[in-house]
Design a protein around this motif. Structure first.
Motif, PDB file in Angstrom:
ATOM      1  N   ALA A  33       0.849  -1.183   0.000  1.00  0.00           N
ATOM      2  CA  ALA A  33       0.000   0.000   0.000  1.00  0.00           C
ATOM      3  C   ALA A  33       0.891   1.241   0.000  1.00  0.00           C
ATOM      4  O   ALA A  33       1.852   1.305   0.758  1.00  0.00           O
ATOM      5  CB  ALA A  33      -0.905   0.004   1.229  1.00  0.00           C
ATOM      6  N   GLU A  38      -4.722   3.761   2.373  1.00  0.00           N
ATOM      7  CA  GLU A  38      -4.921   2.582   1.518  1.00  0.00           C
ATOM      8  C   GLU A  38      -4.749   1.302   2.324  1.00  0.00           C
ATOM      9  O   GLU A  38      -5.479   0.332   2.140  1.00  0.00           O
ATOM     10  CB  GLU A  38      -3.957   2.609   0.328  1.00  0.00           C
ATOM     11  CG  GLU A  38      -4.082   1.409  -0.588  1.00  0.00           C
ATOM     12  CD  GLU A  38      -5.441   1.281  -1.281  1.00  0.00           C
ATOM     13  OE1 GLU A  38      -5.794   0.161  -1.670  1.00  0.00           O
ATOM     14  OE2 GLU A  38      -6.150   2.295  -1.427  1.00  0.00           O
ATOM     15  N   ARG A  41      -7.907   0.493   4.083  1.00  0.00           N
ATOM     16  CA  ARG A  41      -8.903  -0.074   3.162  1.00  0.00           C
ATOM     17  C   ARG A  41      -8.611  -1.549   2.916  1.00  0.00           C
ATOM     18  O   ARG A  41      -9.523  -2.379   2.888  1.00  0.00           O
ATOM     19  CB  ARG A  41      -8.926   0.704   1.852  1.00  0.00           C
ATOM     20  CG  ARG A  41      -9.668   2.023   1.948  1.00  0.00           C
ATOM     21  CD  ARG A  41      -9.896   2.662   0.593  1.00  0.00           C
ATOM     22  NE  ARG A  41      -8.700   3.290   0.057  1.00  0.00           N
ATOM     23  CZ  ARG A  41      -8.248   4.491   0.396  1.00  0.00           C
ATOM     24  NH1 ARG A  41      -8.899   5.210   1.289  1.00  0.00           N
ATOM     25  NH2 ARG A  41      -7.163   4.991  -0.148  1.00  0.00           N
TER      26      ARG A  41
END
Length: 74
Positions: A33, A38, A41
């Motif tokens: 990431a 991110e 997520r």
């Protein structure tokens, strides 16, 4: 080791590529990431992350802030 997933977070693409090569050769599944946001997520998905490697200095949420969120939620 086939099922061990390592999440690597770094804003420098070269570092992500290096981790992917080194850890991949060692037999680990590597998920990368480019930001802490991110990474969060990704963690909300179906992955079974065993280890998180994170850069400390990143734009936006830094590594220490991410660590606090991880400790609280995971």
């Amino acid at each position: 080791m086939d099922n061990l997933e390592i999440l690597v977070i770094d804003d420098e693409k070269e570092m992500l590529v290096s981790y992917q090569k080194i850890l991949g050769k060692a037999g680990y599944q590597v998920i990368s990431a480019p930001s802490a946001e991110e990474a969060l997520r990704i963690l909300q998905g179906d992955h079974k992350i065993s280890l998180v490697l994170c850069d400390l200095k990143m734009p936006g949420m830094d590594g220490m802030e991410l660590l606090a969120v991880l400790k609280q939620n995971y």
